[in-house]
Enzyme design. Structure first.
Site, short mmCIF file in Angstrom:
data_model
loop_
_atom_site.label_atom_id
_atom_site.label_comp_id
_atom_site.label_asym_id
_atom_site.label_seq_id
_atom_site.Cartn_x
_atom_site.Cartn_y
_atom_site.Cartn_z
N GLU A 1 9.82 50.96 -3.84
CA GLU A 1 8.60 50.43 -3.22
C GLU A 1 7.39 51.36 -3.41
O GLU A 1 6.75 51.77 -2.46
CB GLU A 1 8.87 50.15 -1.74
CG GLU A 1 9.97 49.11 -1.54
CD GLU A 1 10.34 48.85 -0.09
OE1 GLU A 1 9.68 49.41 0.81
OE2 GLU A 1 11.31 48.11 0.14
N GLU B 1 18.20 42.66 -3.64
CA GLU B 1 18.33 42.53 -2.18
C GLU B 1 18.18 41.07 -1.78
O GLU B 1 17.36 40.72 -0.94
CB GLU B 1 17.29 43.41 -1.48
CG GLU B 1 17.40 44.88 -1.87
CD GLU B 1 16.44 45.79 -1.11
OE1 GLU B 1 15.92 45.37 -0.05
OE2 GLU B 1 16.21 46.92 -1.57
#
Length: 369
Positions: free
Chosen positions: A157, A262
């Protein structure tokens, strides 16, 4: 009609009958010529506290990723003090089942050990100190499992949705260089391990373009990067699947593997930032509309959309090397109790009774051994 979570009646919409289920091939066998099929698992699972979930993972998955036990706040809560017990058990769990074990994650601004970027009085450390801490942390963690872990989410991220760098402690101290440094240190620690970069909202064009440019830069520097992870916490109305597929194609064009890292899909109405969804009782009702089960039409819509998503993955199996669900069954998902306690969601491939959902039953039923 609402489909209940409990009771003895089994509806065809939510679960397969036992006789049919027993005849199905496993998910890992079904996808064996396409990609690895994985699941994120918590420490409680490794500790054997949920035998039904363990049966699902052992039968259907050939890859696992650590949910939390390898994040820096867990594995090095104080400088120089490493807590290996949970991570060791996680790795052994995967090895005992002949699974591809994925390490998650080495450098991330969230769930970061609180000491990592600061000095003794709470100021940011110097660039040289942070480089040393990064290198030490990565070498200790990756080095401990050298040869035992298939690949690592090295940086997590790092880019905002608009394509700019996230202003994290790593970025504020080291600028853009923290990313190539992390990949350099990880490769030093285990030259044979695959190395990945991972983020959410990867369907957004600006973010897509930024990651393509970043990966190109890393490769031009001669650094190893094997995969781009597309976190896929999706919903019934997002993302646009056309843009999502464009990102798979764009990331695949870099020469890296594409990894769906994910995956889960909310069955609930999307709560957009700034939306006026009321307060008090109204808020609770809007936020948690299906506490006792999904309406039939919503269940059908969820399975239909997930079937479309899986078809995209199969279509692009030439570049997708792994699809990893963020959990296994609905009752364990992080999407429950968010953003309010008691919120009930239905985002995973197995329901709260540990039964496979129709989209996958349909796939496996059509391809029995």
């Amino acid at each position: 009609m609402r489909i209940k979570l409990g009771g003895t009646l089994v509806t065809l919409l939510l679960m397969s009958c036992n006789s049919e289920k027993d005849q199905l091939m496993s998910m890992k066998d079904y996808f064996k010529n396409d990609f690895l099929i994985g699941a994120a698992i918590p420490v409680s699972h490794v500790d054997g506290l949920d035998r039904n979930a363990d049966s699902i993972v052992t039968l259907h998955f050939n890859s696992i990723v650590a949910e939390n036990c390898m994040k820096s706040e867990s594995i090095q809560p104080e400088e120089g003090r490493f807590e290996w017990n949970d991570a060791d058990k996680f790795v052994k769990y995967g090895e005992d089942r002949n699974m591809s074990v994925i390490g998650h994650t080495l450098i991330w601004h969230s769930q970061l050990a609180p000491w990592f970027p600061y000095d003794s009085v709470g100021n940011y450390v110097s660039a040289e100190v942070l480089k040393d801490r990064m290198r030490t942390h990565i070498h200790e963690v990756v080095g401990r499992y050298k040869g035992r872990i298939k690949g690592w989410d090295v940086v997590n991220e790092a880019i905002e949705d608009d394509g700019s760098y996230r202003v994290s402690p790593f970025y504020e101290i080291l600028g853009e260089e923290f990313i190539p440094l992390a990949f350099e240190y990880a490769h030093e620690a285990d030259p044979d391990a695959e190395l990945y970069i991972n983020d959410f909202s990867m369907f957004k064009p600006a973010k897509r373009d930024a990651y393509v440019a970043l990966v190109k830069d890393l490769k031009e520097r001669g650094l190893r990067i094997d995969g781009i992870g597309m976190q896929s916490h999706i919903g019934l109305d997002y993302p646009d699947l056309g843009e999502y597929e464009k990102s798979i194609e764009a990331f695949g064009s870099t020469g890296c593997d594409v990894m769906i890292t994910e995956l889960d899909m909310s069955a609930l109405p999307t709560l957009y930032d700034g939306a006026n969804i009321g307060s008090g009782t109204e808020f609770r009702e809007n936020c948690n509309p299906y506490p006792d089960g999904l309406p039939e039409d919503v269940c059908k819509a969820w399975n239909s959309r997930m079937d479309s998503v899986m078809a995209i993955y199969k279509k692009h199996a030439d570049v997708i090397s792994r699809v990893t669900w963020w959990g296994t069954y609905d009752g364990m998902s992080w999407r429950n109790d968010f953003p309010m306690a008691g919120r009930t969601d239905y985002p995973l491939p197995f329901d709260r009774n540990y039964n496979m959902k129709p989209f996958m039953v349909k796939e496996l039923s059509e391809n029995k051994n």
